[in-house]
Design an enzyme around this catalytic site. Sequence first.
Site, mmCIF file in Angstrom:
data_model
loop_
_atom_site.group_PDB
_atom_site.id
_atom_site.type_symbol
_atom_site.label_atom_id
_atom_site.label_comp_id
_atom_site.label_asym_id
_atom_site.label_seq_id
_atom_site.Cartn_x
_atom_site.Cartn_y
_atom_site.Cartn_z
ATOM 1 N N THR A 164 90.307 -93.753 -19.407
ATOM 2 C CA THR A 164 91.317 -93.276 -19.631
ATOM 3 C C THR A 164 91.952 -94.304 -20.310
ATOM 4 O OG1 THR A 164 91.479 -93.383 -17.610
ATOM 5 C CG2 THR A 164 93.763 -92.706 -18.460
ATOM 6 N N THR A 165 92.277 -95.338 -20.786
ATOM 7 C CA THR A 165 92.933 -95.716 -21.733
ATOM 8 C C THR A 165 92.206 -95.979 -23.466
ATOM 9 O OG1 THR A 165 92.288 -97.410 -20.555
ATOM 10 C CG2 THR A 165 93.795 -98.495 -22.966
ATOM 11 N N TRP A 166 91.212 -95.686 -23.113
ATOM 12 C CA TRP A 166 90.368 -95.126 -24.957
ATOM 13 C C TRP A 166 90.887 -93.301 -24.784
ATOM 14 C CZ3 TRP A 166 84.287 -94.848 -24.502
ATOM 15 C CH2 TRP A 166 84.124 -94.670 -25.714
ATOM 16 N N HIS B 282 96.266 -88.763 -13.039
ATOM 17 C CA HIS B 282 94.516 -89.366 -12.200
ATOM 18 C C HIS B 282 94.501 -87.678 -11.710
ATOM 19 C CE1 HIS B 282 93.436 -92.911 -14.309
ATOM 20 N NE2 HIS B 282 94.236 -93.687 -14.020
ATOM 21 N N ARG C 119 83.512 -90.552 -15.356
ATOM 22 C CA ARG C 119 82.142 -91.521 -15.749
ATOM 23 C C ARG C 119 80.507 -91.581 -14.632
ATOM 24 N NH1 ARG C 119 83.490 -97.584 -16.540
ATOM 25 N NH2 ARG C 119 82.438 -98.301 -18.150
ATOM 26 N N SER D 103 83.305 -100.662 -12.307
ATOM 27 C CA SER D 103 84.796 -101.234 -13.205
ATOM 28 C C SER D 103 86.173 -100.898 -12.196
ATOM 29 C CB SER D 103 84.454 -99.795 -14.671
ATOM 30 O OG SER D 103 86.081 -99.534 -14.726
ATOM 31 N N TYR E 20 82.528 -90.267 -20.245
ATOM 32 C CA TYR E 20 82.450 -91.208 -20.601
ATOM 33 C C TYR E 20 81.473 -91.966 -21.751
ATOM 34 C CZ TYR E 20 83.040 -96.540 -21.464
ATOM 35 O OH TYR E 20 83.067 -97.825 -21.829
ATOM 36 N N ARG F 69 87.031 -104.246 -20.444
ATOM 37 C CA ARG F 69 86.145 -105.511 -19.877
ATOM 38 C C ARG F 69 84.944 -105.290 -20.122
ATOM 39 N NH1 ARG F 69 82.274 -105.659 -15.490
ATOM 40 N NH2 ARG F 69 82.113 -102.858 -15.723
#
Length: 318
Positions: free
Chosen positions: A69-71, A126, A148, A156, A213, A284
Amino acid sequence: PVAPTESKGCTEVDVAAALPTREGWSTPLTLYKNCWLRTHTLNRFMLVQDNFKPRSDDIILATHPKSGTTWLKALAFTIANRSSYDFADHPLHAVNPQHLVPFIGAVGGDLDYIETIPSPRLLSTHLPLSLLPPSLSTVGCRIIYLCREPKDSFVSRWHFDNKMSKGNYPINLDEAFAMFCEGCSPFGPFWDHYLQYWKESLARPQEVLFLKYEELVFDPVKVVLKLADLIGVPFTQEEESSGVVEKVVKLCSFNELSSQGVNQTGSVERVGGKILIQFSSLFRKGKVGEWVNTMSKEMGEKLDILVEEKFKGSGLMF
Ligand code: A3P
């Protein structure tokens, strides 16, 4: 365009008392309309279906948590706003990507605030499609969905929830795995989440882009081109030949984002300080197939069988 990030104060919900609730992850989860939501977020997310007003030119980044999500937020924000910001002096150097695209209904994405954002809005969620307003489909909102490979997604999640809990890995791996396989994980069952958006992408292929992903990791340039097309700002020939696509990829890469000061030291507290989201924990490993370092081979096989069963006949495969 940075959304406010502080909570107005989430309250524990009365309605949760009447619904099935389970402990096990970093905070309790409550089953609401077949979706496990964090109990402390229930009040907010229950409002979304009836109160969020989709606009036909909205672009919604819908993701299963821990899928990148961040990406995706970093990429979509950078692509959509590339005429406004210089790569050398970019908001991503100072702001965590999560705060550049508000989550509909969540802290920083209150529905009142979302309503004030001028069109075209870049929003995120989400929530499964079943908890969003049905008009999202009928007005033709564009959706970029990211999921993903489930083993990597579970691993994760497990690491992230442990870090949020502030303790020294208090969440038992076997118990968390059993819950994940029963569908009890934040915004789960994961298979319903993936399948709802998968079906939507088959029904509305021009408006819904379904991504994994793994595709982003293996060919980010190709995905960035697709994202720009869907967002409605395709790269010009000149941009392509002068390397703008590659610059977007680099700016949003794991190494670049994780080395920004804000992402190394920034954090927010939630649930009255019971959990702490350190931005560094959003970065991470960023690898495909990394589950082998946490899960046993047997667990992997068990999840593979479940995934095959759940997605059988849908055309969706991992
Ligand atoms: P891992 O825990 O496997 O490393 P989300 O943003 O949905 O919470 O997803 C988090 C996952 O995306 C984490 O996976 C994180 O490392 C990875 N990630 C974050 N930023 C990334 C980037 N720029 N490139 C690749 N992976 C990234």
